[in-house]
Design an enzyme around this catalytic site. Structure first.
Site, short mmCIF file in Angstrom:
data_model
loop_
_atom_site.label_atom_id
_atom_site.label_comp_id
_atom_site.label_asym_id
_atom_site.label_seq_id
_atom_site.Cartn_x
_atom_site.Cartn_y
_atom_site.Cartn_z
N LEU A 158 -0.73 8.52 3.92
CA LEU A 158 -1.08 9.26 5.26
C LEU A 158 -2.53 10.37 4.84
O LEU A 158 -2.46 11.30 5.51
CB LEU A 158 -0.01 10.23 6.01
CG LEU A 158 1.08 9.26 6.83
CD1 LEU A 158 2.21 10.28 7.26
CD2 LEU A 158 0.54 8.47 8.05
N CYS A 172 6.41 5.40 8.77
CA CYS A 172 5.33 5.27 7.41
C CYS A 172 6.61 5.16 6.32
O CYS A 172 7.47 6.25 6.08
CB CYS A 172 4.64 6.41 7.47
SG CYS A 172 3.69 6.33 5.96
N ASN A 195 0.68 -1.22 -0.06
CA ASN A 195 -0.07 -0.24 0.13
C ASN A 195 0.80 1.22 -0.21
O ASN A 195 2.05 1.12 0.45
CB ASN A 195 -0.91 -0.12 1.39
CG ASN A 195 -0.20 0.74 2.43
OD1 ASN A 195 -0.29 2.06 2.35
ND2 ASN A 195 0.15 -0.06 3.30
N THR A 203 5.13 -1.54 8.11
CA THR A 203 5.08 -2.34 6.76
C THR A 203 6.69 -2.32 6.48
O THR A 203 7.54 -1.47 6.64
CB THR A 203 4.35 -1.82 5.50
OG1 THR A 203 4.39 -0.41 5.56
CG2 THR A 203 2.75 -1.85 5.73
#
Lengths: 265, 305
Positions: free
Chosen positions: B73, B129, B69, B192
């Site tokens: 944000l 992130c 993905n 991730t």
């Protein structure tokens, strides 16, 4: 009353390959049949293990409310849909839905123009049935590259006048569905255009809608994860502005007003 | 009735199963599917100081036993969250942990202080992130910078501070040690893994952002390894996550050293995944005669010593 959203385990009633690679899957799904409106979709789990991992979004093709049945029309083109094509009578499949915002329409005895390119006819049969029940006069344009992609003509003929066109001329006309749409929009006053198909076709629909002033609704396809609006994975670009730039296909869509979204290639 | 409760950094959870940030939005969508009060806690979508439209699509791409993905944000910003979203979340009756993502240390501290309000139970500091160009993983992959962020956040809030770490580093233990010394009360492992896919039909990168974060069962062994290593090196409780789909997966994390777990991508396959895992964990305790499930936290390495 709005039904709570649920993951339904639905038995397969029947599955037929209606053209090479294209499948019509009928399921017992009374709650979905009761709640669904044309243009909505279900997320269907394709497989019992982790590969494929994500569910597949499929438009609701037909609904038989009194019998508690729905059908889905899809093309088997990847691991998920090929798995689904292997299901037969009595197998259970897991469906989350109905999901998303469907087509909007109101009034009786209007004139509607349906545009379905290839497997894009999937959400339109349900719509055609509902509009025909409101005594709309429908012209249904169905296009594909070849005859094998022209699907469900006889079913659509119950609800309106069907015109088909193929890229290779293997049906009545040769050309693109957009050329048919251009002709049709020259002739009559239409209440609206309702379209589903590849992005290039939908872009053409947007353009024709803009030029002719006939309002159009387009049903978009996008890769999806949660399907309920939480993960923000399936967005498309909207025309509304900076912060609200991206719209969720699963929630604000999959049906959008043609002027609401910007389609990229 | 089995007691599955646990306390993480002062946050009382009725069970150790939370939902992971980014996969569950702000809960509203799933509230129509099940009673959210069944969850141990709800971790919000990452919040930034200012609203963010996110990355251009496509944002997701399926991979073997998982997905990439690159949402980037997308969120309405902290002010909108506080005025329009949080009030409605109170009806969920579940501890709410706000995930915060800054692009500078100053932004992290502002987020932390603004979110120190009734209704928020804890903060999860997202320094991991992979889908933004500044902040996120750029700060969180360097132990010294990560520690600076955490130190500033801990000063700016009275809430428990959970720090979510990236696995995209050579030495996650060094990172974990640095942020724990800087005052983190708990660690979330893992965010991730940085990945990429190419669409062979278009011959272009599959994601609009080109690279994305890999999640799902494919990453689980990486996450279990991180929990195993870090839980032996630090004294704060660990929240384990990465591809958890079943109670066995959750148990794997707990046995490796996690005091709680978070379920993320599994919701895409089964929206009731977290609830089913809670029920299965109760069943596991009953079947195995476990009175206090917390005994098995880290049993896989404690048993070795």
């Amino acid at each position: 009353m709005e039904e709570p959203l649920k993951d339904h385990h639905c038995p397969v009633l029947d599955q037929v390959m209606i053209s090479p690679g294209y499948y019509l899957l009928s399921l017992t799904a009374p709650q979905i049949a009761r709640a669904a409106v044309p243009g909505q979709f279900v997320l269907i789990r394709c497989g019992t293990r982790y590969d494929p991992f994500l569910r597949r979004p499929l438009s609701i093709h037909q609904v038989k409310r009194e019998r508690g049945e729905i059908s889905l029309l899809y093309q088997a083109r990847g691991t998920g849909t090929r798995w689904l094509a292997g299901r037969g009578k009595g197998d259970l499949v897991s469906l989350l839905g109905p999901l998303g915002r469907g087509f909007t329409y109101s009034g009786r005895e209007k004139r509607g123009l349906l545009v379905g390119a290839g497997v894009g006819v999937a959400p339109l049969l349900f719509l055609a049935g509902e509009l025909a029940a409101l005594e709309w006069k429908l012209v249904i344009l169905i296009g594909a590259r070849t005859k094998a992609g022209i699907l469900r003509v006889e079913s659509f003929q119950r609800y309106g006048f069907v015109k088909t066109i193929t890229g290779d001329g293997s049906t009545e006309r040769q050309g693109t569905i957009l050329s048919l749409l251009e002709e049709e929009t020259k002739e009559t006053d239409w209440e609206g255009i309702y379209a589903c198909g590849p992005r290039a076709v939908l872009k053409g629909v947007q353009k024709i809608s803009r030029e002719t002033g006939v309002p159009a609704q387009i049903s978009l396809e996008e890769r999806m994860a949660c399907g309920v609006g939480a993960c923000l994975g399936c967005v498309c670009e909207g025309t509304a502005g900076e912060v609200l730039r991206y719209l969720r296909v699963c929630r604000e869509g999959p049906v959008f007003d043609a002027g609401e979204v910007i389609l990229h290639d | 009735m089995i007691d599955l409760s646990v306390e993480i950094a002062g946050i009382k959870l009725k069970n150790p199963v939370m939902v992971a940030s980014g996969t569950f939005g702000f809960g509203k969508e799933y509230a129509s599917l099940f009673n959210l009060s069944k969850l141990g806690a709800l971790v919000t979508k990452g919040l930034t100081l200012h609203p963010r439209p996110g990355n251009p699509p496509p944002r997701i791409w399926e991979t073997p036993a998982g997905l990439l993905n690159a949402v980037g944000l997308q969120n309405p910003g902290v002010d909108f969250f506080l005025s329009e979203i949080l009030p409605a979340m109170k009806s969920f009756e579940v501890p709410i942990i706000a995930n915060i993502a800054g692009f500078t240390i100053e932004e992290y501290t502002q987020l932390a202080s603004r979110l120190t309000v009734p209704g928020i139970t804890g903060l999860e500091v997202n320094i991991s992130c992979p889908n933004v160009k500044a902040g996120g993983m750029a700060l969180g992959a360097v132990p010294e910078l990560a520690a600076e962020v955490v130190e500033a956040v801990v000063k700016a809030t009275s809430l428990p501070v959970i720090v979510k770490l990236t696995p995209n580093v050579t030495d996650i233990v060094a990172l974990a040690t640095a942020v724990t010394q800087a005052g983190a009360h708990s660690l979330s492992l893992i965010n991730t893994l940085l990945g990429m896919a190419v669409d062979v039909n278009s011959r272009r990168p599959a994601l609009g952002n080109i690279t994305g974060g890999l999640s799902g069962p494919a990453v689980r062994p990486v996450a279990v390894r991180a929990v195993w290593q870090v839980s032996q090196a630090v004294d704060v409780p660990i929240i384990g996550m990465g591809g958890i789909c079943t109670s066995n997966d959750a148990l794997e994390f707990i046995l490796a050293g996690a005091s709680a777990v978070a379920v993320g991508s599994a919701h895409f396959r089964d929206p009731l995944a977290a609830v089913k895992i809670i029920e299965e964990l109760e069943q596991y305790c009953i079947e195995n005669g476990i009175r206090d499930w917390k005994q098995i936290i880290g049993a896989a390495w404690k048993g070795q010593n």
